[in-house]
Design a protein around this motif. Sequence first.
Motif, PDB file in Angstrom:
ATOM      1  N   LEU A   1     -49.286  11.296  34.091  1.00 44.37           N
ATOM      2  CA  LEU A   1     -50.154  12.314  34.455  1.00 44.37           C
ATOM      3  C   LEU A   1     -50.667  13.137  33.424  1.00 44.37           C
ATOM      4  O   LEU A   1     -51.864  13.452  33.130  1.00 44.37           O
ATOM      5  CB  LEU A   1     -49.239  13.403  35.323  1.00 44.37           C
ATOM      6  CG  LEU A   1     -48.724  12.826  36.705  1.00 44.37           C
ATOM      7  CD1 LEU A   1     -47.906  14.044  37.359  1.00 44.37           C
ATOM      8  CD2 LEU A   1     -49.731  12.498  37.411  1.00 44.37           C
ATOM      9  N   THR A   2     -49.889  13.184  31.977  1.00 42.73           N
ATOM     10  CA  THR A   2     -50.580  13.786  30.892  1.00 42.73           C
ATOM     11  C   THR A   2     -51.660  12.984  30.396  1.00 42.73           C
ATOM     12  O   THR A   2     -52.447  13.492  29.958  1.00 42.73           O
ATOM     13  CB  THR A   2     -49.298  13.841  29.773  1.00 42.73           C
ATOM     14  OG1 THR A   2     -48.364  14.616  30.231  1.00 42.73           O
ATOM     15  CG2 THR A   2     -49.896  14.327  28.330  1.00 42.73           C
ATOM     16  N   ARG A   3     -51.575  11.619  30.477  1.00 40.37           N
ATOM     17  CA  ARG A   3     -52.560  10.783  29.811  1.00 40.37           C
ATOM     18  C   ARG A   3     -53.917  10.975  30.995  1.00 40.37           C
ATOM     19  O   ARG A   3     -54.862  10.926  30.446  1.00 40.37           O
ATOM     20  CB  ARG A   3     -52.242   9.408  29.746  1.00 40.37           C
ATOM     21  CG  ARG A   3     -53.096   8.509  29.269  1.00 40.37           C
ATOM     22  CD  ARG A   3     -52.796   7.042  29.051  1.00 40.37           C
ATOM     23  NE  ARG A   3     -51.394   6.988  28.463  1.00 40.37           N
ATOM     24  CZ  ARG A   3     -50.730   5.754  28.157  1.00 40.37           C
ATOM     25  NH1 ARG A   3     -51.128   4.732  28.853  1.00 40.37           N
ATOM     26  NH2 ARG A   3     -49.583   6.002  27.192  1.00 40.37           N
TER      27      ARG A   3
ATOM     28  N   VAL B   1     -53.375  19.964  27.245  1.00 44.56           N
ATOM     29  CA  VAL B   1     -52.640  19.603  28.508  1.00 44.56           C
ATOM     30  C   VAL B   1     -51.324  19.801  28.026  1.00 44.56           C
ATOM     31  O   VAL B   1     -50.652  19.330  27.087  1.00 44.56           O
ATOM     32  CB  VAL B   1     -52.796  18.183  28.740  1.00 44.56           C
ATOM     33  CG1 VAL B   1     -51.931  17.621  30.008  1.00 44.56           C
ATOM     34  CG2 VAL B   1     -54.420  17.948  29.062  1.00 44.56           C
ATOM     35  N   LEU B   2     -50.457  20.342  29.109  1.00 42.86           N
ATOM     36  CA  LEU B   2     -48.981  20.498  28.980  1.00 42.86           C
ATOM     37  C   LEU B   2     -48.541  20.146  30.622  1.00 42.86           C
ATOM     38  O   LEU B   2     -48.673  20.868  31.277  1.00 42.86           O
ATOM     39  CB  LEU B   2     -48.749  21.829  28.627  1.00 42.86           C
ATOM     40  CG  LEU B   2     -47.084  22.387  28.622  1.00 42.86           C
ATOM     41  CD1 LEU B   2     -46.443  21.224  27.741  1.00 42.86           C
ATOM     42  CD2 LEU B   2     -46.906  23.624  28.409  1.00 42.86           C
TER      43      LEU B   2
ATOM     44  N   SER C   1     -58.585  23.435  29.830  1.00 43.20           N
ATOM     45  CA  SER C   1     -57.051  23.362  29.580  1.00 43.20           C
ATOM     46  C   SER C   1     -56.423  23.065  30.944  1.00 43.20           C
ATOM     47  O   SER C   1     -56.790  23.661  31.841  1.00 43.20           O
ATOM     48  CB  SER C   1     -56.405  24.454  29.029  1.00 43.20           C
ATOM     49  OG  SER C   1     -57.005  24.664  27.573  1.00 43.20           O
ATOM     50  N   ILE C   2     -55.295  22.276  30.635  1.00 45.04           N
ATOM     51  CA  ILE C   2     -54.656  21.798  32.071  1.00 45.04           C
ATOM     52  C   ILE C   2     -53.124  21.909  31.913  1.00 45.04           C
ATOM     53  O   ILE C   2     -52.503  21.735  30.982  1.00 45.04           O
ATOM     54  CB  ILE C   2     -54.975  20.256  32.466  1.00 45.04           C
ATOM     55  CG1 ILE C   2     -56.570  20.255  32.599  1.00 45.04           C
ATOM     56  CG2 ILE C   2     -54.231  19.882  33.808  1.00 45.04           C
ATOM     57  CD1 ILE C   2     -56.879  18.812  32.945  1.00 45.04           C
ATOM     58  N   GLY C   3     -52.541  22.589  32.925  1.00 43.07           N
ATOM     59  CA  GLY C   3     -51.230  22.644  32.852  1.00 43.07           C
ATOM     60  C   GLY C   3     -50.753  22.131  34.286  1.00 43.07           C
ATOM     61  O   GLY C   3     -51.235  22.160  35.373  1.00 43.07           O
ATOM     62  N   ILE C   4     -49.644  21.367  34.151  1.00 47.07           N
ATOM     63  CA  ILE C   4     -49.146  20.418  35.170  1.00 47.07           C
ATOM     64  C   ILE C   4     -47.412  20.671  35.665  1.00 47.07           C
ATOM     65  O   ILE C   4     -46.756  20.829  34.600  1.00 47.07           O
ATOM     66  CB  ILE C   4     -49.122  18.677  34.879  1.00 47.07           C
ATOM     67  CG1 ILE C   4     -50.694  18.687  34.598  1.00 47.07           C
ATOM     68  CG2 ILE C   4     -48.636  17.939  36.104  1.00 47.07           C
ATOM     69  CD1 ILE C   4     -50.685  17.042  33.952  1.00 47.07           C
TER      70      ILE C   4
ATOM     71  N   HIS D   1     -52.725  28.133  24.581  1.00 45.88           N
ATOM     72  CA  HIS D   1     -52.286  28.684  23.301  1.00 45.88           C
ATOM     73  C   HIS D   1     -51.885  27.679  22.431  1.00 45.88           C
ATOM     74  O   HIS D   1     -51.107  28.002  21.236  1.00 45.88           O
ATOM     75  CB  HIS D   1     -51.293  29.714  23.635  1.00 45.88           C
ATOM     76  CG  HIS D   1     -51.567  31.072  24.073  1.00 45.88           C
ATOM     77  ND1 HIS D   1     -51.957  31.313  25.524  1.00 45.88           N
ATOM     78  CD2 HIS D   1     -52.018  32.336  23.580  1.00 45.88           C
ATOM     79  CE1 HIS D   1     -52.158  32.527  25.914  1.00 45.88           C
ATOM     80  NE2 HIS D   1     -52.401  33.156  24.580  1.00 45.88           N
ATOM     81  N   GLY D   2     -52.051  26.435  22.778  1.00 46.84           N
ATOM     82  CA  GLY D   2     -51.997  25.157  21.680  1.00 46.84           C
ATOM     83  C   GLY D   2     -50.310  24.904  21.711  1.00 46.84           C
ATOM     84  O   GLY D   2     -49.990  24.384  20.620  1.00 46.84           O
ATOM     85  N   LEU D   3     -49.445  25.303  22.767  1.00 46.57           N
ATOM     86  CA  LEU D   3     -48.163  25.255  22.295  1.00 46.57           C
ATOM     87  C   LEU D   3     -47.651  23.861  23.144  1.00 46.57           C
ATOM     88  O   LEU D   3     -46.296  23.482  22.855  1.00 46.57           O
ATOM     89  CB  LEU D   3     -47.516  26.475  23.128  1.00 46.57           C
ATOM     90  CG  LEU D   3     -47.701  27.818  22.469  1.00 46.57           C
ATOM     91  CD1 LEU D   3     -46.979  28.847  23.386  1.00 46.57           C
ATOM     92  CD2 LEU D   3     -47.341  27.895  21.092  1.00 46.57           C
ATOM     93  N   GLY D   4     -48.453  23.046  23.711  1.00 51.67           N
ATOM     94  CA  GLY D   4     -48.025  21.727  24.199  1.00 51.67           C
ATOM     95  C   GLY D   4     -48.189  20.571  23.308  1.00 51.67           C
ATOM     96  O   GLY D   4     -48.887  20.730  22.243  1.00 51.67           O
TER      97      GLY D   4
END
Length: 424
Positions: free
Chosen positions: A114-116, A161-162, A134-137, A153-156
């Motif tokens: 899913l991340t890819r 994508v996180l 940006s995408i959150g899963i 916020h660039g934390l992933g």
Amino acid sequence: MFALVDCNNFYASCERVFQPKLEGWPVVVLSNNDGCVIARSQEAKALGIPMGAPCFRIERLLQRQGVAVFSSNYALYGDLSRRVMQVLAESAPGIEIYSIDECFLDLTGLSCDLTRHALEVVRTVRRWTGIPVSIGIAPTKTLAKIANRLAKHGLGPSGPVLEWSRLPAPEDEILAGVAVEDIWGVASRWGERLRTFGIDNAKALREADPKRLRRHFGVVMERIIWELRGVSCIPIELQPPKRRQILTSRSFGRKLKCFDELRAAVTAFAVRAGEKLRSQELGAQALCVFIHTSPFDPNQPYYANSATIAFANPVCDSGALIHSAVTGLGRIFRPGLAYQKAGVMLLDLVPESASQVTLFGEAQRQPDRSRRLMQVLDRINRRHGRHAIRYAGEVLSGNWHMRQLRKSPAYTTRWQDLPKVWAG
């Protein structure tokens, strides 16, 4: 699994699509009449420009820092949003458009990484529309919202994508750092009440008793708690819910004192509200028209008033809406005042087919004639532009339109504004 896709600094990003020289430069977008800041690029946020700041108060800061300032261009933003959503619709089995710059994707059934997959979606959207996302899963929509916020916020570990299963820290630590007011579905007023229960972050809310809080807040709060625990309670809505009310209002580019000028504005608002109403196949059972002066003008008393007109049967005919709006305006207008804003709100919306059959045949034939007239009017305006055919009352009196001195061209919706490319 759900994914929340959020366009980064959407209005500012839209302005950059056709002015790439602004990439990396501070950009702000102003509200109607160039009043206050409603969107900022990341660079503008770093300068300390607050959201909602009145433009006249930060004018020197904007000039000193060389900030690119734009009037809001909703035709451009709406069209680019539509293009982004079209791209996203091809990336998942189901899609729910949540707002102009956000949508949920239903990833159920996808067997890929899913991340890819999400990273490829980010690249495709940027390549085809120019808009960064940006995408959150996560297994629930509420957790997907939190994951998206962390990704922005660039934390992933995967850039924009996180995925919830790949959090950069333990889940308890992540949720403890999310203020309760920042949880999707929790309003600030609810946040204040939750704090009286000793609940001030997402972790504390997740661990609270859902039945107890349901008694105080209702079923919505119980669903949020279960969503924070990873149990999906809020499904994808493939069909957006019908509106319960429609509001069309504007602040004027200059203050209006003449009744005829206000009537022209209110007429235009009623026409636009009618178009929105018919696009959803709805009818209004009541109409409210309102006006007010500036609350900040020390030279005159503040005045605000409204009038509501109820209809015997649901109405979607622009002519009938105009008549009622102007009638209501006549009741509340006071001469000698300078009005800053007016609006028309359609209330108690029901399906157009819910109109009650009248007793007399002649009265029944009139709605059929009205319906056919509105269909022709809407069809012509969709094909040739919204103002191809207009009601005379919209244009007979003065220039009441918004002040938009820094508005960019409608690059994608007007032929004369199409960018020109010269091949050497």
